[in-house]
Design a protein around this motif. Structure first.
Motif, PDB file in Angstrom:
ATOM      1  N   GLN A  26       0.830  -1.207   0.000  1.00 18.73           N
ATOM      2  CA  GLN A  26       0.000   0.000   0.000  1.00 18.73           C
ATOM      3  C   GLN A  26       0.865   1.257   0.000  1.00 18.73           C
ATOM      4  OE1 GLN A  26      -2.169  -0.914   3.564  1.00 18.73           O
ATOM      5  NE2 GLN A  26      -3.989  -1.629   2.442  1.00 18.73           N
ATOM      6  N   PHE A  27       1.885   1.244   0.830  1.00 16.00           N
ATOM      7  CA  PHE A  27       2.777   2.398   0.861  1.00 16.00           C
ATOM      8  C   PHE A  27       3.470   2.582  -0.477  1.00 16.00           C
ATOM      9  CE2 PHE A  27       7.047   4.117   1.208  1.00 16.00           C
ATOM     10  CZ  PHE A  27       6.723   5.424   1.545  1.00 16.00           C
ATOM     11  N   SER A  28       3.942   1.488  -1.061  1.00 16.24           N
ATOM     12  CA  SER A  28       4.636   1.578  -2.352  1.00 16.24           C
ATOM     13  C   SER A  28       3.718   2.138  -3.434  1.00 16.24           C
ATOM     14  CB  SER A  28       5.160   0.203  -2.769  1.00 16.24           C
ATOM     15  OG  SER A  28       6.168  -0.209  -1.884  1.00 16.24           O
ATOM     16  N   ALA A  29       2.465   1.725  -3.429  1.00 19.15           N
ATOM     17  CA  ALA A  29       1.507   2.253  -4.412  1.00 19.15           C
ATOM     18  C   ALA A  29       1.319   3.761  -4.207  1.00 19.15           C
ATOM     19  CB  ALA A  29       0.172   1.524  -4.289  1.00 19.15           C
ATOM     20  N   ARG A  30       1.214   4.176  -2.957  1.00 16.70           N
ATOM     21  CA  ARG A  30       1.056   5.606  -2.650  1.00 16.70           C
ATOM     22  C   ARG A  30       2.326   6.371  -3.048  1.00 16.70           C
ATOM     23  NH1 ARG A  30       1.318   8.510   2.264  1.00 16.70           N
ATOM     24  NH2 ARG A  30       1.911   6.635   3.380  1.00 16.70           N
ATOM     25  N   PHE A  31       3.473   5.782  -2.754  1.00 13.67           N
ATOM     26  CA  PHE A  31       4.761   6.394  -3.111  1.00 13.67           C
ATOM     27  C   PHE A  31       4.854   6.574  -4.623  1.00 13.67           C
ATOM     28  CE2 PHE A  31       9.245   6.405  -4.169  1.00 13.67           C
ATOM     29  CZ  PHE A  31       9.809   7.199  -3.183  1.00 13.67           C
ATOM     30  N   ASN A  32       4.537   5.509  -5.374  1.00 11.10           N
ATOM     31  CA  ASN A  32       4.594   5.577  -6.846  1.00 11.10           C
ATOM     32  C   ASN A  32       3.644   6.637  -7.385  1.00 11.10           C
ATOM     33  OD1 ASN A  32       6.496   3.603  -7.156  1.00 11.10           O
ATOM     34  ND2 ASN A  32       5.020   1.971  -7.454  1.00 11.10           N
ATOM     35  N   GLN A  33       2.449   6.697  -6.821  1.00  8.36           N
ATOM     36  CA  GLN A  33       1.457   7.650  -7.297  1.00  8.36           C
ATOM     37  C   GLN A  33       1.998   9.074  -7.173  1.00  8.36           C
ATOM     38  OE1 GLN A  33      -2.177   7.636  -5.033  1.00  8.36           O
ATOM     39  NE2 GLN A  33      -3.334   8.611  -6.671  1.00  8.36           N
ATOM     40  N   VAL A  34       2.556   9.387  -6.026  1.00  6.01           N
ATOM     41  CA  VAL A  34       3.083  10.743  -5.823  1.00  6.01           C
ATOM     42  C   VAL A  34       4.333  10.962  -6.685  1.00  6.01           C
ATOM     43  CG1 VAL A  34       4.104  12.325  -4.128  1.00  6.01           C
ATOM     44  CG2 VAL A  34       2.117  10.936  -3.509  1.00  6.01           C
ATOM     45  N   TYR A  35       5.212   9.987  -6.729  1.00  4.68           N
ATOM     46  CA  TYR A  35       6.467  10.123  -7.474  1.00  4.68           C
ATOM     47  C   TYR A  35       6.206  10.341  -8.961  1.00  4.68           C
ATOM     48  CZ  TYR A  35      11.144   9.038  -9.227  1.00  4.68           C
ATOM     49  OH  TYR A  35      12.362   9.095  -9.852  1.00  4.68           O
ATOM     50  N   PHE A  36       5.301   9.567  -9.523  1.00  8.07           N
ATOM     51  CA  PHE A  36       5.069   9.663 -10.965  1.00  8.07           C
ATOM     52  C   PHE A  36       4.112  10.798 -11.343  1.00  8.07           C
ATOM     53  CE2 PHE A  36       6.769   5.328 -10.657  1.00  8.07           C
ATOM     54  CZ  PHE A  36       7.838   5.480 -11.522  1.00  8.07           C
ATOM     55  N   LEU A  37       3.513  11.475 -10.358  1.00  8.19           N
ATOM     56  CA  LEU A  37       2.731  12.680 -10.647  1.00  8.19           C
ATOM     57  C   LEU A  37       3.640  13.876 -10.922  1.00  8.19           C
ATOM     58  CD1 LEU A  37      -0.249  12.677  -8.131  1.00  8.19           C
ATOM     59  CD2 LEU A  37      -0.390  12.758 -10.605  1.00  8.19           C
ATOM     60  N   MET A  38       4.850  13.806 -10.402  1.00  4.78           N
ATOM     61  CA  MET A  38       5.785  14.920 -10.604  1.00  4.78           C
ATOM     62  C   MET A  38       6.213  14.966 -12.069  1.00  4.78           C
ATOM     63  SD  MET A  38       8.311  14.958  -7.322  1.00  4.78           S
ATOM     64  CE  MET A  38       8.403  13.216  -6.975  1.00  4.78           C
ATOM     65  N   PRO A  39       6.268  16.166 -12.631  1.00  3.30           N
ATOM     66  CA  PRO A  39       6.791  16.280 -14.001  1.00  3.30           C
ATOM     67  C   PRO A  39       8.239  15.771 -14.050  1.00  3.30           C
ATOM     68  CG  PRO A  39       5.753  18.336 -13.293  1.00  3.30           C
ATOM     69  CD  PRO A  39       5.813  17.439 -12.099  1.00  3.30           C
ATOM     70  N   VAL A  40       8.581  15.133 -15.126  1.00  2.00           N
ATOM     71  CA  VAL A  40       9.899  14.509 -15.271  1.00  2.00           C
ATOM     72  C   VAL A  40      11.023  15.514 -15.064  1.00  2.00           C
ATOM     73  CG1 VAL A  40      11.414  13.243 -16.861  1.00  2.00           C
ATOM     74  CG2 VAL A  40       8.968  12.773 -16.840  1.00  2.00           C
ATOM     75  N   ASN A  41      10.825  16.753 -15.503  1.00  2.00           N
ATOM     76  CA  ASN A  41      11.900  17.749 -15.403  1.00  2.00           C
ATOM     77  C   ASN A  41      12.190  18.184 -13.967  1.00  2.00           C
ATOM     78  OD1 ASN A  41       9.436  19.074 -15.255  1.00  2.00           O
ATOM     79  ND2 ASN A  41      10.207  20.933 -16.265  1.00  2.00           N
ATOM     80  N   ILE A  42      11.275  17.946 -13.022  1.00  2.00           N
ATOM     81  CA  ILE A  42      11.550  18.310 -11.625  1.00  2.00           C
ATOM     82  C   ILE A  42      11.555  17.091 -10.699  1.00  2.00           C
ATOM     83  CG2 ILE A  42      10.666  20.662 -11.845  1.00  2.00           C
ATOM     84  CD1 ILE A  42       8.140  19.713 -10.362  1.00  2.00           C
ATOM     85  N   ARG A  43      11.349  15.928 -11.242  1.00  2.00           N
ATOM     86  CA  ARG A  43      11.355  14.699 -10.443  1.00  2.00           C
ATOM     87  C   ARG A  43      12.770  14.436  -9.919  1.00  2.00           C
ATOM     88  NH1 ARG A  43       9.104   9.978 -13.776  1.00  2.00           N
ATOM     89  NH2 ARG A  43       7.247  11.257 -13.602  1.00  2.00           N
ATOM     90  N   PRO A  44      12.882  14.062  -8.623  1.00  2.00           N
ATOM     91  CA  PRO A  44      14.221  13.759  -8.094  1.00  2.00           C
ATOM     92  C   PRO A  44      14.872  12.609  -8.862  1.00  2.00           C
ATOM     93  CG  PRO A  44      12.598  13.862  -6.325  1.00  2.00           C
ATOM     94  CD  PRO A  44      11.843  13.915  -7.618  1.00  2.00           C
ATOM     95  N   PRO A  45      16.197  12.651  -9.010  1.00  2.00           N
ATOM     96  CA  PRO A  45      16.885  11.570  -9.731  1.00  2.00           C
ATOM     97  C   PRO A  45      16.753  10.247  -8.968  1.00  2.00           C
ATOM     98  CG  PRO A  45      18.458  13.083  -8.743  1.00  2.00           C
ATOM     99  CD  PRO A  45      17.103  13.661  -8.517  1.00  2.00           C
ATOM    100  N   LEU A  46      16.977   9.155  -9.661  1.00  2.00           N
ATOM    101  CA  LEU A  46      16.806   7.822  -9.088  1.00  2.00           C
ATOM    102  C   LEU A  46      17.647   7.621  -7.838  1.00  2.00           C
ATOM    103  CD1 LEU A  46      15.509   5.038  -9.281  1.00  2.00           C
ATOM    104  CD2 LEU A  46      17.400   4.337 -10.734  1.00  2.00           C
ATOM    105  N   GLY A  47      18.869   8.099  -7.844  1.00  2.00           N
ATOM    106  CA  GLY A  47      19.739   7.942  -6.674  1.00  2.00           C
ATOM    107  C   GLY A  47      19.135   8.585  -5.433  1.00  2.00           C
ATOM    108  N   SER A  48      18.583   9.763  -5.622  1.00  2.00           N
ATOM    109  CA  SER A  48      17.947  10.462  -4.518  1.00  2.00           C
ATOM    110  C   SER A  48      16.690   9.718  -4.057  1.00  2.00           C
ATOM    111  CB  SER A  48      17.593  11.885  -4.970  1.00  2.00           C
ATOM    112  OG  SER A  48      16.846  12.527  -3.977  1.00  2.00           O
ATOM    113  N   THR A  49      15.945   9.187  -5.004  1.00  2.00           N
ATOM    114  CA  THR A  49      14.723   8.445  -4.680  1.00  2.00           C
ATOM    115  C   THR A  49      15.063   7.169  -3.911  1.00  2.00           C
ATOM    116  OG1 THR A  49      13.677   9.325  -6.662  1.00  2.00           O
ATOM    117  CG2 THR A  49      12.664   7.387  -5.681  1.00  2.00           C
ATOM    118  N   LEU A  50      16.157   6.520  -4.285  1.00  2.00           N
ATOM    119  CA  LEU A  50      16.568   5.296  -3.587  1.00  2.00           C
ATOM    120  C   LEU A  50      17.009   5.592  -2.155  1.00  2.00           C
ATOM    121  CD1 LEU A  50      18.465   3.393  -6.424  1.00  2.00           C
ATOM    122  CD2 LEU A  50      16.199   2.895  -5.495  1.00  2.00           C
ATOM    123  N   LEU A  51      17.430   6.817  -1.885  1.00  2.00           N
ATOM    124  CA  LEU A  51      17.755   7.211  -0.516  1.00  2.00           C
ATOM    125  C   LEU A  51      16.493   7.627   0.251  1.00  2.00           C
ATOM    126  CD1 LEU A  51      20.998   9.309  -1.094  1.00  2.00           C
ATOM    127  CD2 LEU A  51      20.804   7.024  -0.074  1.00  2.00           C
TER     128      LEU A  51
END
Length: 171
Positions: A26-51
């Motif tokens: 459930q948390f992962s689904a919520r996390f993905n929803q918020v993460y992928f709502l961000m426009p690609v140009n301002i989305r944090p890089p993968l390394g930052s997301t993994l932290l």
């Protein structure tokens, strides 16, 4: 609306934490929803997301996820499910060991303390019941006294009325 403003979405992303009672999925689904709502140009890089992702869990789970050095968010999500399962098993074993290590004398001591507590509570309830009985009896006596006083008051009023009637007759 929060979802339309990219900066508010980023703020929501930064404050994401796993809620009590929420499953990893459930948390992962919520996390993905918020993460992928961000426009690609301002989305944090993968390394930052993994932290950021492991930081949303309790410290023990966060430590174990960070220790694995995973390369993708999908690996992190799958790993989070495994880590949680292992933590739950480990916690259950620790609890079981604690129960085995309880000294029978201590267990008996706890039972004795519980029996004492129950008897004290029963005594308190009996005292309360006795007080209630006394209050009912006292209240009953007060009612009888009020009724006697009321009758006396009525008889005084009756004599006053009789007196006034006699006086009126004389006039």
């Amino acid at each position: 609306m929060v979802r339309q403003n990219p900066f508010l979405i980023i703020e929501e992303y930064n404050q994401l934490k796993r809620l009590p009672g929420e499953t990893v999925q459930q948390f992962s689904a919520r996390f993905n929803q918020v993460y992928f709502l961000m426009p690609v140009n301002i989305r944090p890089p993968l390394g930052s997301t993994l932290l950021h992702y492991p930081g949303a869990f309790d410290p023990e789970m966060e430590f174990q996820l960070r220790e694995r050095n995973l390369a993708t968010l999908e690996e992190m999500r799958k790993s989070a499910v495994d880590v949680e399962a292992h933590l739950l098993i480990r916690r259950a074993k620790l609890k079981e060991e604690e129960m085995k290590n309880i000294d029978p004398k201590e267990s008996t001591s706890l039972e004795v303390k519980l029996d004492i507590l129950v008897s004290v509570v029963e005594e308190m309830m009996q005292k309360i019941a006795t007080r209630n009985d006394c209050n009912v009896q006292t209240h009953g006596s007060l009612i009888e006294e009020e009724q006697v006083a009321d009758l006396k008051h009525r008889s005084d009023n009756d004599s006053l009325i009789d007196h006034l009637e006699k006086r009126d007759l004389l006039i």
